[in-house]
Scaffold this motif. Structure first.
Motif, PDB file in Angstrom:
ATOM      1  N   PRO A 495     -53.925  41.919  -4.551  1.00 39.94           N
ATOM      2  CA  PRO A 495     -53.632  42.823  -3.430  1.00 39.94           C
ATOM      3  C   PRO A 495     -54.574  44.011  -3.421  1.00 39.94           C
ATOM      4  N   GLY A 496     -54.946  44.449  -2.216  1.00 37.11           N
ATOM      5  CA  GLY A 496     -55.842  45.583  -2.106  1.00 37.11           C
ATOM      6  C   GLY A 496     -55.724  46.256  -0.762  1.00 37.11           C
ATOM      7  N   VAL A 497     -56.198  47.501  -0.719  1.00 41.27           N
ATOM      8  CA  VAL A 497     -56.218  48.302   0.508  1.00 41.27           C
ATOM      9  C   VAL A 497     -57.638  48.801   0.706  1.00 41.27           C
ATOM     10  N   VAL A 498     -58.156  48.641   1.921  1.00 43.38           N
ATOM     11  CA  VAL A 498     -59.480  49.153   2.257  1.00 43.38           C
ATOM     12  C   VAL A 498     -59.321  50.221   3.330  1.00 43.38           C
ATOM     13  N   VAL A 499     -59.914  51.389   3.096  1.00 39.62           N
ATOM     14  CA  VAL A 499     -59.938  52.449   4.109  1.00 39.62           C
ATOM     15  C   VAL A 499     -61.387  52.759   4.405  1.00 39.62           C
ATOM     16  N   THR A 500     -61.677  53.031   5.679  1.00 45.48           N
ATOM     17  CA  THR A 500     -63.053  53.278   6.086  1.00 45.48           C
ATOM     18  C   THR A 500     -63.212  54.697   6.600  1.00 45.48           C
ATOM     19  N   GLN A 501     -64.482  55.098   6.709  1.00 43.74           N
ATOM     20  CA  GLN A 501     -64.788  56.425   7.211  1.00 43.74           C
ATOM     21  C   GLN A 501     -64.344  56.578   8.654  1.00 43.74           C
ATOM     22  N   ALA A 502     -64.273  55.470   9.382  1.00 41.91           N
ATOM     23  CA  ALA A 502     -63.859  55.506  10.781  1.00 41.91           C
ATOM     24  C   ALA A 502     -62.353  55.607  10.933  1.00 41.91           C
ATOM     25  N   GLY A 503     -61.606  55.626   9.829  1.00 39.84           N
ATOM     26  CA  GLY A 503     -60.159  55.750   9.903  1.00 39.84           C
ATOM     27  C   GLY A 503     -59.430  54.437   9.949  1.00 39.84           C
ATOM     28  N   VAL A 504     -60.128  53.321   9.803  1.00 39.53           N
ATOM     29  CA  VAL A 504     -59.500  51.996   9.827  1.00 39.53           C
ATOM     30  C   VAL A 504     -58.950  51.691   8.439  1.00 39.53           C
ATOM     31  N   CYS A 505     -57.754  51.100   8.390  1.00 34.85           N
ATOM     32  CA  CYS A 505     -57.121  50.722   7.124  1.00 34.85           C
ATOM     33  C   CYS A 505     -56.786  49.234   7.147  1.00 34.85           C
ATOM     34  N   TYR A 506     -56.986  48.611   5.997  1.00 37.28           N
ATOM     35  CA  TYR A 506     -56.634  47.204   5.854  1.00 37.28           C
ATOM     36  C   TYR A 506     -55.833  47.026   4.574  1.00 37.28           C
ATOM     37  N   GLN A 507     -54.794  46.201   4.649  1.00 35.49           N
ATOM     38  CA  GLN A 507     -54.059  45.813   3.443  1.00 35.49           C
ATOM     39  C   GLN A 507     -53.884  44.309   3.470  1.00 35.49           C
ATOM     40  N   GLY A 508     -54.261  43.683   2.336  1.00 38.57           N
ATOM     41  CA  GLY A 508     -54.124  42.241   2.245  1.00 38.57           C
ATOM     42  C   GLY A 508     -54.468  41.758   0.863  1.00 38.57           C
ATOM     43  N   ALA A 509     -54.831  40.495   0.779  1.00 41.62           N
ATOM     44  CA  ALA A 509     -55.135  39.890  -0.518  1.00 41.62           C
ATOM     45  C   ALA A 509     -56.618  39.544  -0.594  1.00 41.62           C
ATOM     46  N   PHE A 510     -57.144  39.617  -1.839  1.00 45.73           N
ATOM     47  CA  PHE A 510     -58.544  39.273  -2.085  1.00 45.73           C
ATOM     48  C   PHE A 510     -58.598  38.204  -3.172  1.00 45.73           C
ATOM     49  N   GLN A 511     -59.613  37.375  -3.059  1.00 43.89           N
ATOM     50  CA  GLN A 511     -59.847  36.372  -4.087  1.00 43.89           C
ATOM     51  C   GLN A 511     -61.356  36.199  -4.236  1.00 43.89           C
ATOM     52  N   ALA A 512     -61.838  36.421  -5.476  1.00 46.10           N
ATOM     53  CA  ALA A 512     -63.277  36.316  -5.741  1.00 46.10           C
ATOM     54  C   ALA A 512     -64.067  37.187  -4.783  1.00 46.10           C
ATOM     55  N   ASP A 513     -63.583  38.406  -4.562  1.00 44.43           N
ATOM     56  CA  ASP A 513     -64.249  39.439  -3.763  1.00 44.43           C
ATOM     57  C   ASP A 513     -64.181  39.181  -2.262  1.00 44.43           C
ATOM     58  N   LYS A 514     -63.391  38.180  -1.824  1.00 37.13           N
ATOM     59  CA  LYS A 514     -63.287  37.879  -0.402  1.00 37.13           C
ATOM     60  C   LYS A 514     -61.845  37.997   0.059  1.00 37.13           C
ATOM     61  N   MET A 515     -61.670  38.418   1.318  1.00 37.24           N
ATOM     62  CA  MET A 515     -60.334  38.477   1.895  1.00 37.24           C
ATOM     63  C   MET A 515     -59.791  37.071   2.073  1.00 37.24           C
ATOM     64  N   VAL A 516     -58.553  36.880   1.719  1.00 40.60           N
ATOM     65  CA  VAL A 516     -57.917  35.574   1.895  1.00 40.60           C
ATOM     66  C   VAL A 516     -56.543  35.789   2.509  1.00 40.60           C
ATOM     67  N   GLY A 517     -56.171  34.868   3.404  1.00 42.32           N
ATOM     68  CA  GLY A 517     -54.843  34.929   3.993  1.00 42.32           C
ATOM     69  C   GLY A 517     -54.705  36.074   4.973  1.00 42.32           C
ATOM     70  N   PRO A 518     -53.507  36.255   5.496  1.00 41.61           N
ATOM     71  CA  PRO A 518     -53.269  37.304   6.503  1.00 41.61           C
ATOM     72  C   PRO A 518     -53.198  38.687   5.858  1.00 41.61           C
ATOM     73  N   GLY A 519     -53.408  39.693   6.702  1.00 43.15           N
ATOM     74  CA  GLY A 519     -53.313  41.070   6.253  1.00 43.15           C
ATOM     75  C   GLY A 519     -52.917  41.975   7.389  1.00 43.15           C
ATOM     76  N   ILE A 520     -52.917  43.276   7.107  1.00 45.86           N
ATOM     77  CA  ILE A 520     -52.537  44.279   8.110  1.00 45.86           C
ATOM     78  C   ILE A 520     -53.729  45.184   8.346  1.00 45.86           C
ATOM     79  N   LEU A 521     -54.054  45.443   9.629  1.00 42.71           N
ATOM     80  CA  LEU A 521     -55.150  46.338   9.984  1.00 42.71           C
ATOM     81  C   LEU A 521     -54.614  47.442  10.879  1.00 42.71           C
ATOM     82  N   LEU A 522     -54.826  48.695  10.451  1.00 43.00           N
ATOM     83  CA  LEU A 522     -54.410  49.860  11.228  1.00 43.00           C
ATOM     84  C   LEU A 522     -55.653  50.594  11.683  1.00 43.00           C
ATOM     85  N   SER A 523     -55.805  50.746  12.994  1.00 39.96           N
ATOM     86  CA  SER A 523     -56.963  51.443  13.526  1.00 39.96           C
ATOM     87  C   SER A 523     -56.664  52.929  13.660  1.00 39.96           C
TER      88      SER A 523
END
Length: 952
Positions: A495-523
């Motif tokens: 599990p991981g959360v990515v936040v960007t300088q533009a204010g976008v947030c993502y929460q989901g799962a990663f495997q071998a450094d890649k996003m896998v499966g569904p996640g949540i994106l907040l703009s």
């Protein structure tokens, strides 16, 4: 009156001074006349030794002249110049030293046969001087070679002179009586020069034996071993000895080295780094060297005793840097060289130390203590060693291909490997600060590159076996995003959360450094997307978008071949507008990363330290250290022993810290002690707090200042307070155990009481800046409406505002309600409930939730006190009366970001206040805050309210 002995001393000094002058003119100066300078290195060495002898002779002549002058003054003025004024008596040690330096120079010439070689170079001159030389030796020698004559003419006058010194001084001591003031000086001088006679005889015997040794060796061995400083002390040809396992054919003990001859091989061991270990029987003893260990075996106990005594004595003399004076006899007690010494050695055997030079402290043949280890390729280690291995704090430099580039490791070491806390500065300009195990990054650590790096980034988190694994935070400055979550084998995984300088947030799962499966994106506009993504956080595949106005779009998404987002799906516009908290205040990461497991790499080493009983030698390895810049270290190898701040600087040793813990157990003393400890960056608790601050800033400052992470941040602050209390309790437990006492178990209720009531207020200021920023962002909309409401309400004069807020008129603090409008305005302008307003404004002057609640309580008290004065009696305000008055006070206090303040207080206040007075007052303030947000709408019902205050 001067004694006859003093007159005899005067005559003796005159004769000796004249003799030295003649020797200088007739012998030493001619010996030095070798023009041009010899080209052969051995001849040049002989010339150097003769020049040194000449200088020593000059010094001996000068001190003889000084002694002669003091004797003449004594004889001229016996009544005014005392016996103790004689140079031989008042400065006997200096006179002795000059004689010894001359004789050391002389014996060095004897060892390498410098006189014989010089005589050959000017044989014609010396043949003409033969008669003169033998005149100098009149009655002291016999006919012989010119070399022999030179040897004797430079020694016998001195030996005869010393013999006369001793006889005359002893005679002088007998004549002056026991109670004469100078008697002790006379006896001391006679003893010194008597000892010097014995010393000279022994030194001459060693020099002659050493000279004779060279004739028994082949030319190759003679060239290798013929050194002026060498003095032969023992030869195995005289007393046989067997060396195992080297099987040496011959053993030579010099005063500075032990030499084993094995065919054409020569094994030389520096005596300073030679340890003598008595054997199990009377025939054997052992020798330890930096790389080898061997045994000396003899045929009888007497031979073993001689060899062991001489080797031990030679080691002692080598360590002292001078020979024994007076000469030690064979019957004296066996000296004991120290086990720990200092010295330099270059390793020759195969292995990691091959060709490396170690200089520093040793013990029993191994580097032990502080030292410097240098390899020919430029590698360099400075620090502590234990039994030959790097152990303790050390600095290790590894040169890189680029010129003047090093990898610099400032770390703690354990049995040759980095282990514990360290700071590593790499030639790539990356810096790692954190823990190591077995030479690899392991535990908590921070790896950061410079902003000028091609791909600048910073990782703060956990490591396993040199790779990022566990919970960690990576900031990718090039992409302008931050990842908060789990790692495995140096890749984002779990599990991981990515936040960007533009204010976008993502929460989901990663495997071998890649996003896998569904996640949540907040703009940034609070649109919510649930589905699958690309690495650039672009919706891809099936998903659903919920817009802030409640519309939803569900279907398949694709970036398409052109710009923009392509979708096929269903747009639903019939849904009711959502509760703002469903998107705007959605919090990420709360369920994905349990707060108890996020920063175990920080808490774990402290727990291990406490579990081990807080050993002092592990204190710095646990807590880290302050060290000067590696740029200074790289400029000069001489400054590798860096000056770093030790834990004891400013805090005391761990023993002192534990004593302080015991002395400050009472509640008031404990609060002061914890405050002081947490504010001290060198105290164990203060260091732990600063590391936690580092992790907090890495997660929530800068790019991480995102409102959707406020819940995670709030959890962490509370968890840090709990862990710091546990850390304090651990120190207290160790302190009590050292006193033979035990610490009573603490129940959960008591712990929570101490955490919220004592620790949290102390640590909250350390996290307040980043935490409050998240509260500001989360409640930005409400605070914006609140600010507009405050602006609108500020247009009202006091009476109109009280009227607008429907405050009952009998509660207004006015002198006379029959006054005209202008008079009333003049009287009460900016004075209504002024004490309560000023009190409420103090809520922003503290970061302690309890103190903020106390400010609120005092504000309530000031409102009631004002009302009671107006009514002329004590009055308790019901909620219906309190709320409009509190709105009035809040409006006049004009506190910025009141919503963020209220929610921070609510989240951080002690749970014991739930349902109590503080909870009631905070709820009332929340109601005021909500009312003020809505005032913009209410004002439209009062068209006259927009007139300026001055018009009222």
């Amino acid at each position: 009156m001067c004694s006859p002995e003093e007159g005899a001393l005067l005559r003796q000094e005159e004769v000796f001074s004249t003799t030295l002058a003649r020797i200088n003119t007739l012998v030493l100066q001619p010996l030095l006349l070798t023009t041009p300078e010899p080209s052969d290195p051995r001849d040049r060495e002989c010339l150097r030794l003769l020049q040194q002898l000449h200088r020593s002779s000059q010094q001996l002549w000068e001190v003889t002249e000084e002694s002669l002058h003091s004797l003449r003054e004594r004889l001229r003025h016996p009544d005014s110049v005392g016996l103790e004024s004689l140079l031989l008596l008042r400065n006997a040690d200096h006179v002795l030293q000059v004689h010894m330096e001359y004789f050391e120079s002389y014996t060095s010439c004897v060892v390498v046969q410098a006189f014989q070689k010089a005589a050959k170079r000017r044989s014609e001159y010396w043949r003409g001087q033969r008669k003169t030389l033998w005149q100098l030796l009149s009655g002291m020698g016999s006919e012989g070679s010119m070399g022999t004559a030179l040897v004797q003419v430079l020694r016998q006058p001195l030996a005869h002179h010393l013999q006369q010194y001793v006889l005359l001084l002893l005679s002088l001591g007998d004549t002056i009586g026991e109670h004469h003031p100078a008697r002790e000086l006379v006896v001391h001088a006679a003893t010194l020069f008597g000892n010097l006679q014995s010393f000279m005889r022994q030194a001459l015997d060693q020099a002659v034996a050493t000279q004779a040794l060279w004739h028994t060796l082949g030319s190759r061995l003679r060239d290798m071993l013929c050194i002026p400083a060498h003095r032969l002390l023992q030869d195995s040809k005289d007393i046989p000895v067997t060396v195992a396992p080297l099987r040496a054919e011959r053993v030579l003990l010099f005063d500075d080295a032990l030499v084993l001859l094995q065919g054409h091989n020569v094994h030389t061991f520096d005596l300073k780094l030679l340890w003598v270990d008595p054997g199990q029987d009377e025939y054997t003893f052992h020798l330890l060297t930096p790389e080898e260990e061997f045994s000396f075996c003899t045929k009888d106990p007497q031979s073993q005793a001689v060899w062991q005594w001489k080797v031990t004595q030679a080691v002692c003399q080598a360590l002292r840097g001078k020979k024994d004076f007076p000469v030690l006899g064979a019957g004296l007690e066996l000296p004991e060289p120290p086990a720990c010494r200092c010295g330099a050695y270059t390793f020759r055997g195969e292995g990691r130390l091959c060709q490396a030079t170690y200089e520093g402290e040793w013990c029993q043949g191994r580097p032990h203590g502080k030292g410097t280890l240098k390899w020919p390729d430029g590698r360099n280690h400075v620090g502590n060693f234990c039994q030959g291995l790097e152990h303790g704090f050390g600095i290790h430099l590894v040169p890189q291909v680029c010129e003047d580039k090093f990898d610099c490791y400032k770390c703690h070491w354990w049995e040759g490997s980095m282990c514990g806390y360290g700071i590593c500065e790499y030639s790539t300009d990356e810096v790692y600060k954190g823990y190591f195990q077995a030479g690899l990054r392991h535990g908590f650590g921070v790896l950061e590159s410079t902003p000028q790096a091609p791909q600048p980034c910073r990782y703060t988190g956990h490591w396993e076996q040199g790779q990022r694994s566990g919970y960690g935070v990576k900031e990718d400055r090039d992409r302008g995003e931050r990842y908060v979550g789990m790692w495995q084998a140096d890749q984002r995984h779990g599990p991981g959360v990515v936040v960007t300088q533009a204010g976008v947030c993502y929460q989901g799962a990663f495997q071998a450094d890649k996003m896998v499966g569904p996640g949540i994106l907040l703009s940034e506009d609070d649109s919510l997307y649930e589905g699958t993504f690309t690495r650039d956080l672009t919706p891809m595949g099936k998903g659903k978008i919920t817009f802030p106005n409640g519309f939803t779009l569900e279907g398949s998404f694709d970036s398409g071949t052109g710009s923009g987002l392509h979708t096929q799906g269903v747009l639903d516009t019939g849904a009711l507008p959502p509760d703002p908290s469903s998107t705007c205040k959605r919090q990420l990461g709360l369920g994905a990363f349990p707060v108890e497991s996020r920063w175990q790499g920080v808490y774990g080493p402290f727990r291990d330290f406490v579990r081990a009983g807080c050993p002092g030698d592990l204190q710095e390895a646990l807590l880290g250290f302050h060290v000067q810049s590696s740029k200074v270290l790289r400029k000069s190898q001489e400054y590798l022993c860096c000056e770093r701040t030790h834990p004891e600087d400013g805090t005391g040793s761990i023993e002192d810290i534990l004593e302080e813990v015991l002395r400050h157990r009472e509640p008031k003393a404990l609060q002061q002690y914890l405050g002081k400890a947490l504010s001290n960056s060198l105290h164990p608790l203060g260091k732990l707090l600063r590391t936690l601050m580092l992790t907090f800033q890495a997660t929530y400052a800068g790019v991480g200042a995102n409102k959707h992470l406020q819940g995670m941040a709030q959890e962490e602050v509370k968890q840090h307070a709990r862990e710091l209390w546990v850390a304090y309790r651990g120190l207290l437990q160790v302190a009590l155990q050292r006193k033979g006492q035990t610490l009573e178990d603490e129940d959960v209720e008591t712990r929570d009481l101490q955490v919220h009531g004592l620790v949290l207020p102390l640590v909250l200021p350390s996290f307040h800046s980043e935490l409050f920023t998240l509260y500001l962002l989360l409640h930005e909309r409400e605070d914006s409406l609140y600010s507009q409401g405050i602006t609108n309400l500020s247009l009202f004069p006091d009476t109109k505002l009280l009227e607008f807020l429907e405050v009952q008129k009998h509660l207004w603090p006015l002198k006379d309600l029959t006054l005209t409008t202008n008079q009333r305005y003049s009287l009460v302008r900016d004075k209504c409930f002024l004490s309560a307003t000023e009190c409420l404004q103090k809520i922003i002057t503290t970061m302690d939730p309890r103190e903020k609640l106390e400010v609120l309580e005092k504000t309530y008290g000031e409102i009631e006190a004002t009302v009671s004065r107006v009514l002329g009696r004590e009055h308790k305000l019901p909620m219906d009366d309190l709320l409009p008055l509190l709105i009035y006070v809040a409006a006049r206090a004009r506190i910025q970001h009141l919503g963020a303040e209220i929610h921070l207080i609510r989240d951080m206040m002690d749970p014991i206040h739930t349902g109590g007075l503080y909870d009631f007052l905070l709820t009332a303030l929340e109601s005021c805050y909500e009312h003020i947000q809505k005032e913009d709408m209410r004002l439209h019902r009062f068209p006259g309210c927009w007139e300026p205050r001055e018009a009222w």
